[in-house]
Design an enzyme around this catalytic site. Sequence first.
Site, PDB file in Angstrom:
ATOM      1  N   LYS A 189      -9.143  16.132 -51.223  1.00 29.91           N
ATOM      2  CA  LYS A 189      -9.220  16.412 -49.794  1.00 29.91           C
ATOM      3  C   LYS A 189      -7.862  16.478 -49.110  1.00 29.91           C
ATOM      4  CE  LYS A 189     -12.325  16.442 -47.185  1.00 29.91           C
ATOM      5  NZ  LYS A 189     -13.269  15.397 -46.773  1.00 29.91           N
ATOM      6  N   SER A 237      -8.122  11.768 -48.448  1.00 32.30           N
ATOM      7  CA  SER A 237      -9.304  10.908 -48.422  1.00 32.30           C
ATOM      8  C   SER A 237      -9.080   9.781 -49.416  1.00 32.30           C
ATOM      9  CB  SER A 237     -10.530  11.723 -48.830  1.00 32.30           C
ATOM     10  OG  SER A 237     -11.547  10.871 -49.308  1.00 32.30           O
ATOM     11  N   ASN A 271       0.821  -1.224   0.000  1.00 34.95           N
ATOM     12  CA  ASN A 271       0.000   0.000   0.000  1.00 34.95           C
ATOM     13  C   ASN A 271       0.853   1.272   0.000  1.00 34.95           C
ATOM     14  OD1 ASN A 271      -1.981  -1.877   0.156  1.00 34.95           O
ATOM     15  ND2 ASN A 271      -2.716  -1.322   2.206  1.00 34.95           N
ATOM     16  N   ASN A 305      -7.164  16.708 -45.060  1.00 33.23           N
ATOM     17  CA  ASN A 305      -7.897  16.773 -43.797  1.00 33.23           C
ATOM     18  C   ASN A 305      -6.976  17.125 -42.627  1.00 33.23           C
ATOM     19  OD1 ASN A 305     -10.266  15.985 -45.134  1.00 33.23           O
ATOM     20  ND2 ASN A 305      -9.721  13.812 -44.938  1.00 33.23           N
ATOM     21  N   HIS A 328     -18.363  35.430 -31.014  1.00 24.12           N
ATOM     22  CA  HIS A 328     -19.559  34.686 -31.479  1.00 24.12           C
ATOM     23  C   HIS A 328     -19.295  34.051 -32.854  1.00 24.12           C
ATOM     24  CE1 HIS A 328     -21.933  36.918 -28.380  1.00 24.12           C
ATOM     25  NE2 HIS A 328     -21.042  37.850 -28.669  1.00 24.12           N
ATOM     26  N   GLU A 368      -8.014  17.401 -35.496  1.00 18.77           N
ATOM     27  CA  GLU A 368      -9.232  16.658 -35.165  1.00 18.77           C
ATOM     28  C   GLU A 368      -8.944  15.655 -34.047  1.00 18.77           C
ATOM     29  OE1 GLU A 368     -11.548  15.423 -38.871  1.00 18.77           O
ATOM     30  OE2 GLU A 368      -9.636  16.116 -39.662  1.00 18.77           O
TER      31      GLU A 368
HETATM   32  N1  ARG Z   1      -1.473  -3.637  -7.390  1.00 18.22           N
HETATM   33  C1  ARG Z   1      -1.918  -2.899  -6.235  1.00 18.22           C
HETATM   34  C2  ARG Z   1      -2.345  -1.500  -6.674  1.00 18.22           C
HETATM   35  O1  ARG Z   1      -1.982  -1.137  -7.710  1.00 18.22           O
HETATM   36  C3  ARG Z   1      -0.839  -2.797  -5.221  1.00 18.22           C
HETATM   37  C4  ARG Z   1      -1.302  -2.598  -3.835  1.00 18.22           C
HETATM   38  C5  ARG Z   1      -1.997  -3.813  -3.357  1.00 18.22           C
HETATM   39  N2  ARG Z   1      -2.196  -3.814  -1.963  1.00 18.22           N
HETATM   40  C6  ARG Z   1      -2.919  -4.731  -1.381  1.00 18.22           C
HETATM   41  N3  ARG Z   1      -3.017  -4.691  -0.110  1.00 18.22           N
HETATM   42  N4  ARG Z   1      -3.531  -5.657  -2.064  1.00 18.22           N
HETATM   43  O2  ARG Z   1      -3.041  -0.764  -5.970  1.00 18.22           O
END
Ligand code: ARG
Length: 462
Positions: free
Chosen positions: A283, A277, A110, A285, A156, A290
Amino acid sequence: MTKLWGGRFSGDVDPLMDRLNQSIAFDARLWEADIRGSQAWAQALVEAGVLSPEESQQIIAGLDRVYDEWARGDFRVQPGDEDIHTAIERRLTEIIGPLGGKLHTGRSRNDQVATDLRLYLLDAADTLESHLSHLQRALVEQAQHTIDLIMPGYTHLQPAQPVRFAQWLLSYFWMLQRDWTRLEDLRRRVDVMPLGAGALAGTPLAIDRMALAERLGFSHISMNSMDAVSDRDFVAEFLFWAALLGVHLSRLSEDLILFSNPALGFVRLSDAYTTGSSLMPQKKNPDAFELARGKSGRLIGHLTGFLSTLKGLPATYNKDLQEDKEPLFDTIDTLETLLPVITGAIRTLSPQPERMRAALDDFMLATDLADWLVARGIPFRQSHHIVGEVVQLAESRGCALRDLDLADLQSVHTAFTADALEVWDFERSVEQRAAAGGVARSAVEQQIHSARHLLGLGTASS
Ligand code: ARG
């Protein structure tokens, strides 16, 4: 196949669940950031007393090998590699043995993934900033080369007043300058290290997080572990930044699609940025523009999509956050492709002075005639009305304003004298607007000067 988190599980995961859960297909590009983060962590683990200096060295050397494999393109992702973090740790352990298993001490994916993503984005911001500066430079250089050209300015989408083509070009320079400063500003909020937040409650190890941050090139550390692992504001903010830049590019494009249309013909686009085209041989383009206009929709979609992902999340990390990567990476890729193309298309477009000149019409000077009356003491409201009558007179005769002679003007109002006829001059009109930010040559030159200064370029020599 063994999972990083497999200990408490006895049954197998449904292969479809595996497929849903895997992020390696799109997060592999974090490999470099992930290895950088892990090497810094391995050093921190020495200070924390978890690793001996020799163990740390072995891990760092092992990660160097993994790095080389990625750099050479021969890292082989295995079916069990759920994400980039898993893949790298798996490979490290293959190379250095069970010691590899110590690397993840005191850390969670995390805080790891949040760190990786920030490192990645900081690098991408450098690249994008440089692409953006190149586009700004192309606009400024075109403005320098074309400062003599006068074209109709529109409100406008109706012909309004004559302006310098350079003023139009520079209007986009300033828009992009705001984007540039906005990116600089948001970068400060990306530049915060979450590592050490653990899964959500912080790390039990005695780690000097500030020293770790410095090693990784971060200026700040996150102040709260729960916020650190759940915060994706920096992604949302970046996506907004990109969406607004996309909107600016789209508006620039829309103008050039109109200007290059044969009906106006103010500019010709280089063959390098247009296509033909398959059916209609005549043409040409404006595809580059775009596509810019089209891609802006995609960028807005990434922003709104990701905000929707975030809005209902309970505190800290939730797997929903894995959805941060595809919009982020696609946004970066889209802009990295688009910006240089738009830069090339601006650099190579050829303005068509005769067509601009031909599109100028005396009615765009009506305001100048009103200004002439104002200079003779007639209140602007009244002048506006008088000139309205002059316009009506010309329209009723089906002639241009300059075809009215002094007697005609005086039939509308006695204040007119012979020098009122001097307002029928487009060059004079733009030169009247010399206050800062206006379309007079001196005011445009002043902008070019400031713009070049902001881009770190020398004084203009044109
Ligand atoms: N692949 C996960 C993500 O991109 C990584 C973190 C995952 N953490 C966990 N506790 N499963 O968020």
